[in-house]
Design an enzyme around this catalytic site. Structure first.
Site, mmCIF file in Angstrom:
data_model
loop_
_atom_site.group_PDB
_atom_site.id
_atom_site.type_symbol
_atom_site.label_atom_id
_atom_site.label_comp_id
_atom_site.label_asym_id
_atom_site.label_seq_id
_atom_site.Cartn_x
_atom_site.Cartn_y
_atom_site.Cartn_z
ATOM 1 N N GLY A 234 0.733 -1.253 -0.089
ATOM 2 C CA GLY A 234 0.096 0.000 -0.017
ATOM 3 C C GLY A 234 0.710 1.459 0.002
ATOM 4 O O GLY A 234 0.372 2.371 0.396
ATOM 5 N N HIS B 50 0.568 1.354 -13.406
ATOM 6 C CA HIS B 50 1.169 0.128 -13.460
ATOM 7 C C HIS B 50 2.641 0.594 -13.597
ATOM 8 O O HIS B 50 3.214 1.551 -14.221
ATOM 9 C CB HIS B 50 0.630 -0.400 -15.073
ATOM 10 C CG HIS B 50 1.606 -1.790 -15.435
ATOM 11 N ND1 HIS B 50 1.373 -2.925 -14.815
ATOM 12 C CD2 HIS B 50 2.574 -1.720 -16.379
ATOM 13 C CE1 HIS B 50 2.187 -3.752 -15.659
ATOM 14 N NE2 HIS B 50 2.890 -3.081 -16.343
HETATM 15 C C1 GRF Z 1 3.247 -1.225 -7.463
HETATM 16 O O1 GRF Z 1 4.531 -1.261 -8.186
HETATM 17 C C2 GRF Z 1 2.145 -1.353 -8.434
HETATM 18 O O2 GRF Z 1 2.615 -0.647 -9.665
HETATM 19 C C3 GRF Z 1 2.268 -2.545 -8.609
HETATM 20 O O3 GRF Z 1 2.109 -3.208 -7.460
HETATM 21 C C4 GRF Z 1 3.145 -2.470 -6.673
HETATM 22 C C5 GRF Z 1 2.359 -2.220 -5.435
HETATM 23 O O4 GRF Z 1 2.901 -1.369 -4.702
HETATM 24 N N1 GRF Z 1 0.883 -2.831 -9.056
HETATM 25 P P1 GRF Z 1 2.272 -0.865 -3.312
HETATM 26 O O5 GRF Z 1 1.421 -1.994 -2.692
HETATM 27 O O6 GRF Z 1 1.141 0.211 -3.712
HETATM 28 O O7 GRF Z 1 3.288 -0.418 -2.511
#
Ligand code: GRF
Length: 206
Positions: free
Chosen positions: A14, A108
């Site tokens: 998160g 993404h």
């Molecule tokens: C991020 O790199 C996002 O782009 C991908 O998963 C990762 C999760 O990051 N889909 P977080 O949970 O917001 O730290």
């Protein structure tokens, strides 16, 4: 104009959600709900720590559309205007896409159309970028449509890839860019300054 009510979907740590929370009033919208398909997602803890309603919605034994129908009920009851996928690793079904057409934003960790689509998530994206030998990578925010990572692009941010970079070090570089463009994209949506023209997005400047 009443403030845009935002629901954020998370599956993991998160940090993208945290960047939206830390943006505070600057976001101009209100994070009203956080939902996760993972019981132990730290994103739920971040929401709790910031007084935001947060729900673990168990996907066990449910089809994607049954699950999304339950999500839809949660959103309708709370008059949610915008859905943000912040590290949400579950397929979004047509049930939700049709009801929230051009009101679902995903982040993404690559420069779409590179290294995206089915199977490209988390560290896998950066491993593929390193292996391919690209000199630039980055992140993309886009509206969600029926295909994976294929909706109209809202914003992109670029990072340089050094020869010494590993997938892990690249992931950290890209995550910093993710936080930046996700906040800007959500703010632009909340201010009504995004216009979709065909499959392209125009950001109206004041
Ligand atoms: C991020 O790199 C996002 O782009 C991908 O998963 C990762 C999760 O990051 N889909 P977080 O949970 O917001 O730290």
């Amino acid at each position: 104009m009443s403030r845009i009510k935002i629901a954020v979907l998370v599956s993991g740590g998160g940090t993208n959600l945290q960047s939206l929370i830390d943006a505070g009033e600057e976001l101009t919208g209100e994070i009203a709900l956080v939902v996760s398909n993972k019981r132990d997602a730290y994103g739920l803890v971040r929401a709790e720590q910031n007084g935001i309603e947060n729900i673990f919605l168990d996907p066990l034994g449910k089809t994607d559309s049954e699950y999304d129908s339950e999500l839809l009920n949660l959103f309708t009851d709370r008059k949610i205007d915008l859905i943000v996928l912040a590290g949400y690793l579950k397929i979004i079904s047509p049930v939700l896409i049709e009801e929230y057409r051009n009101k679902i934003i995903n982040i993404h960790p690559s420069l779409i159309p590179s290294f995206c689509g089915d199977g490209y998530y988390g560290l896998k994206v950066h491993e593929a970028a390193i292996e391919y030998g690209v000199k630039c990578s980055g992140a993309t925010t886009h509206f969600v449509d029926e295909e994976t990572d294929s909706g109209p692009i809202i914003m992109q941010g670029v990072v340089g890839v050094d020869f010494e970079d590993t997938a892990e070090s690249l992931q950290q570089k890209v995550l910093a860019i993710e936080h930046e463009i996700l906040c800007k994209s959500v703010k632009a949506f909340c201010e009504g300054s995004l216009e979709i023209v065909g499959r392209r997005v125009k950001t109206r400047r004041d």
